[in-house]
Design an enzyme around this catalytic site. Structure first.
Site, PDB file in Angstrom:
ATOM      1  N   ASP A 153      -9.950   4.464 -66.369  1.00 60.65           N
ATOM      2  CA  ASP A 153      -9.818   3.552 -65.221  1.00 60.65           C
ATOM      3  C   ASP A 153      -8.528   2.765 -65.398  1.00 60.65           C
ATOM      4  O   ASP A 153      -7.804   2.984 -66.384  1.00 60.65           O
ATOM      5  CB  ASP A 153     -11.056   2.641 -65.107  1.00 60.65           C
ATOM      6  CG  ASP A 153     -11.405   2.361 -63.650  1.00 60.65           C
ATOM      7  OD1 ASP A 153     -10.522   1.869 -62.932  1.00 60.65           O
ATOM      8  OD2 ASP A 153     -12.542   2.645 -63.227  1.00 60.65           O
ATOM      9  N   HIS A 163      -7.460   4.433 -59.381  1.00 65.81           N
ATOM     10  CA  HIS A 163      -7.920   3.885 -60.668  1.00 65.81           C
ATOM     11  C   HIS A 163      -7.179   4.544 -61.835  1.00 65.81           C
ATOM     12  O   HIS A 163      -7.779   4.932 -62.834  1.00 65.81           O
ATOM     13  CB  HIS A 163      -9.438   4.067 -60.819  1.00 65.81           C
ATOM     14  CG  HIS A 163     -10.235   3.117 -59.972  1.00 65.81           C
ATOM     15  ND1 HIS A 163     -10.259   1.762 -60.189  1.00 65.81           N
ATOM     16  CD2 HIS A 163     -11.035   3.333 -58.884  1.00 65.81           C
ATOM     17  CE1 HIS A 163     -11.048   1.179 -59.296  1.00 65.81           C
ATOM     18  NE2 HIS A 163     -11.525   2.106 -58.476  1.00 65.81           N
ATOM     19  N   GLU A 190     -11.861   4.568 -54.111  1.00 65.88           N
ATOM     20  CA  GLU A 190     -10.976   3.407 -53.986  1.00 65.88           C
ATOM     21  C   GLU A 190      -9.518   3.740 -54.278  1.00 65.88           C
ATOM     22  O   GLU A 190      -8.922   3.199 -55.194  1.00 65.88           O
ATOM     23  CB  GLU A 190     -11.466   2.293 -54.932  1.00 65.88           C
ATOM     24  CG  GLU A 190     -12.877   1.836 -54.594  1.00 65.88           C
ATOM     25  CD  GLU A 190     -13.417   0.785 -55.553  1.00 65.88           C
ATOM     26  OE1 GLU A 190     -14.155  -0.087 -55.092  1.00 65.88           O
ATOM     27  OE2 GLU A 190     -13.134   0.846 -56.764  1.00 65.88           O
TER      28      GLU A 190
HETATM   29  C1  TNX Z   1     -16.939  -0.192 -57.367  1.00 70.33           C
HETATM   30  S1  TNX Z   1     -18.518   2.392 -57.579  1.00 70.33           S
HETATM   31  C2  TNX Z   1     -16.288   0.709 -58.184  1.00 70.33           C
HETATM   32  C3  TNX Z   1     -15.978   0.356 -59.578  1.00 70.33           C
HETATM   33  C4  TNX Z   1     -16.371  -1.066 -59.892  1.00 70.33           C
HETATM   34  C5  TNX Z   1     -17.722  -1.368 -59.256  1.00 70.33           C
HETATM   35  C6  TNX Z   1     -18.267  -2.713 -59.584  1.00 70.33           C
HETATM   36  C7  TNX Z   1     -17.076   2.874 -57.598  1.00 70.33           C
HETATM   37  C8  TNX Z   1     -16.913   4.263 -57.356  1.00 70.33           C
HETATM   38  N1  TNX Z   1     -16.052   2.009 -57.803  1.00 70.33           N
HETATM   39  O1  TNX Z   1     -14.630   0.595 -59.862  1.00 70.33           O
HETATM   40  O2  TNX Z   1     -16.422  -1.223 -61.260  1.00 70.33           O
HETATM   41  O3  TNX Z   1     -17.591  -1.264 -57.860  1.00 70.33           O
HETATM   42  O4  TNX Z   1     -19.591  -2.855 -59.134  1.00 70.33           O
END
Ligand code: TNX
Length: 545
Positions: free
Chosen positions: A209, A282, A346
């Protein structure tokens, strides 16, 4: 005198209620199996383990022997008995027999467990079922059986039962983010042991990440030297400005040798380890190590706070794909799992919008926009993994711009993505934030250690059913299971990870194993009371309400 009579009757009442209660409690203890088996009858009576009890296999076969030795070890420490494993093809009293029986039919992992007053038989069509039968047997014994210290005066009885059991879902997963905070191999093994106790079968290892790359890749040593480190870490909540940092360098990564050890450990417990290598977003830690893989060329640094960052892999450069393919080749060497998780969540498109190479890719490939560029990226990686006999899992954003043909979707932003993917005939793993995010508060935040926010109490987790009503029976078949996620922005230690995960994982285990019609929260809570004593003996720091 009157007073003495009164006191006596109170005393009698107390004794009667105590013994009555004791009996009930014992009955409850005896059958406090989680997840609750499909069919369980207990005619009364017990089987007593003693120092002569042996474990018997019908044939001399490696995998079955592995399960028998596992059982032997499980039972030996607390009892002090040796539980010798032998191979014999005839029945005998005072044995725990593990036998393959193709006549037992059911979902993968099904088994039957019969305890009579003269012995125990676990039968299953496959060795996985034998292992699950062992987990049930373990839970029919007093919690002290989990101890590695001898309990010399304990009565090691098992209630007589007839059980047939099978899982409701094929995929029963738990995730752990080791990027935001790193967890040692010893804890990973404990986590896997706890998965096995609850008949869960997938450990999703979130290895990379923005805040740290945690896996040794021989071809790219800077992933350890640079991407595995960050200069410092945010103190307090990620949404509270101004940001304050602790000023302490943070690092951690798993060597390939350690990974092999974990994968083997998990295999022996019928747990598949699915690694996740995040892309195209990420990726800031990876870019800090290899800045030429970003659109701007950097410089970048491993992230020191939480959130979603614009620095992502460049989709226009061939070097990006070369790098990821090299990484994935090493990943595939380490992880035999059919599925490789490629993240996909994301991924802001701001850099791609401004990047000449990304724009050229969009034009050359006749893509409409950056969403389709993300889809191009995922398709290309999927094709590579497919050529090596593997399939991808991605977070629901991999649907943006068109879903890759064989992809399994992990539906996290709710159930919408999962429903859509199932309707398109894709396998789906449900892991909605609403019910399965164990980084959320499980009670009033007052007095609790800092967490990301929200509110997800045990009862809400238990109430979750992975198949949405809006799906037809045919579509519902694509919901292969569910998973709990443990993101570690605010979780720095194994003890804290256990605190957030348990007992919510125990509820999750029942969601994915027990048929909906057998689920009952009140009954679950009674069994959980007993189960918590087992977790105590296992040294699990679960949340106590
Ligand atoms: C969303 S769930 C994210 C993570 C974060 C998390 C915190 C997902 C695919 N991405 O990067 O750690 O929320 O709850």
């Amino acid at each position: 005198m009157k007073n003495i009579g009164f006191l006596l009757s109170i005393w009698m009442l107390f004794v009667v209620s105590l013994t009555g209660c004791g009996k009930e409690q014992k009955a409850a203890r005896d059958l406090a199996v989680i997840p609750r088996p499909v069919k369980m009858e207990s005619p009364g009576g017990t089987f007593q383990l003693n120092k002569e009890t042996r474990i018997v296999l019908r044939e001399d076969e490696e995998e079955r022997k592995g399960v028998a030795n596992y059982l032997s070890q499980l039972l030996s420490s607390a009892t002090g008995y040796s539980f010798e494993v032998s191979v014999q093809d005839y029945a005998e009293e005072n044995t725990i027999c593990l036998e393959l029986d193709p006549a037992i039919t059911g979902a993968s992992g099904c088994y039957s467990l019969i305890v009579s007053d003269s012995g125990i038989t676990i039968s299953a069509p496959g060795v996985t079922g034998l292992f699950y039968g062992v987990q049930t047997l373990r839970q029919l014994l007093p919690p002290e059986i989990e101890s590695d210290v001898l309990f010399p005066d304990m009565d090691w009885t098992v209630p007589t039962v007839e059980i047939f059991d099978e899982p409701a879902f094929l995929y029963r997963g738990l995730h752990l983010d080791v990027s935001r905070h790193f967890f040692p191999v010893s804890f990973i093994k404990k986590y896997i042991d706890l998965l096995a106790l609850h008949k869960m079968n997938v450990f999703h290892w979130h290895l990379t990440d923005d805040q740290g790359w945690r896996l040794e890749i021989k071809k790219y040593p800077k992933l350890q030297e640079i991407a595995g480190q960050r200069e410092e870490t945010l103190v307090g909540h990620g949404l509270e400005e101004p940001f304050i940092y602790d000023g302490e360098p943070y690092d951690g990564y798993y060597t390939q040798e350690e990974v092999k050890e974990v994968v083997k450990y998990a295999e022996e417990r019928f747990v598949t380890v699915i690694p996740e290598i995040e892309m195209p977003g990420h990726a800031q830690a990876a870019l800090a190590a290899y800045p030429h893989l970003g659109c701007t060329g950097g410089p970048y640094r491993t992230a020191t706070r939480w959130g979603v960052f614009p620095e992502v892999f460049c989709s226009g450069k061939e070097e990006t794909f070369q790098f990821l393919e090299d990484v994935l080749l090493e990943v595939m060497e380490l992880f035999p799992s059919e599925y490789i998780h490629i993240g996909g969540d994301e991924c802001p498109k701001t850099r791609w919008e401004e990047c000449e190479l990304c724009q050229t890719r969009i034009a050359d490939e006749n893509l409409k926009n950056e969403q389709e560029l993300q889809s191009y990226f995922v398709h290309r990686i999927e094709a590579f993994l497919n050529r090596h006999g593997r399939n991808i899992i991605g977070w629901d954003e991999i649907m943006e711009g068109g879903l890759a043909s064989g992809a399994t979707v992990m539906s996290w932003q709710g159930e919408k993505g999962g429903i859509q993917a199932a309707k398109m005939g894709h396998n789906v793993i449900m892991t909605p934030v609403s019910h399965l995010y164990f980084d959320y508060y499980q009670t009033d935040p007052e007095g609790e250690p800092l967490a990301i926010g929200h509110f997800l109490p045990l009862e809400k987790v238990y109430s979750y059913h992975p198949v949405p009503d809006t799906l037809t029976t045919e579509e519902a078949k694509f919901i292969v299971g569910a998973q709990g996620n443990l993101w570690s922005e605010y979780i720095k230690t194994p003890e804290h990870a256990e605190y957030m995960a348990f007992p919510r994982v125990v509820a999750l285990a029942e969601i994915v194993w027990t048929p909906l019609e057998n689920k009952n929260y009140k009954d679950f809570l009674q069994r959980l009371d007993v189960h918590k004593r087992r977790l105590d003996v296992l040294g699990v720091n679960y949340f106590k309400d």
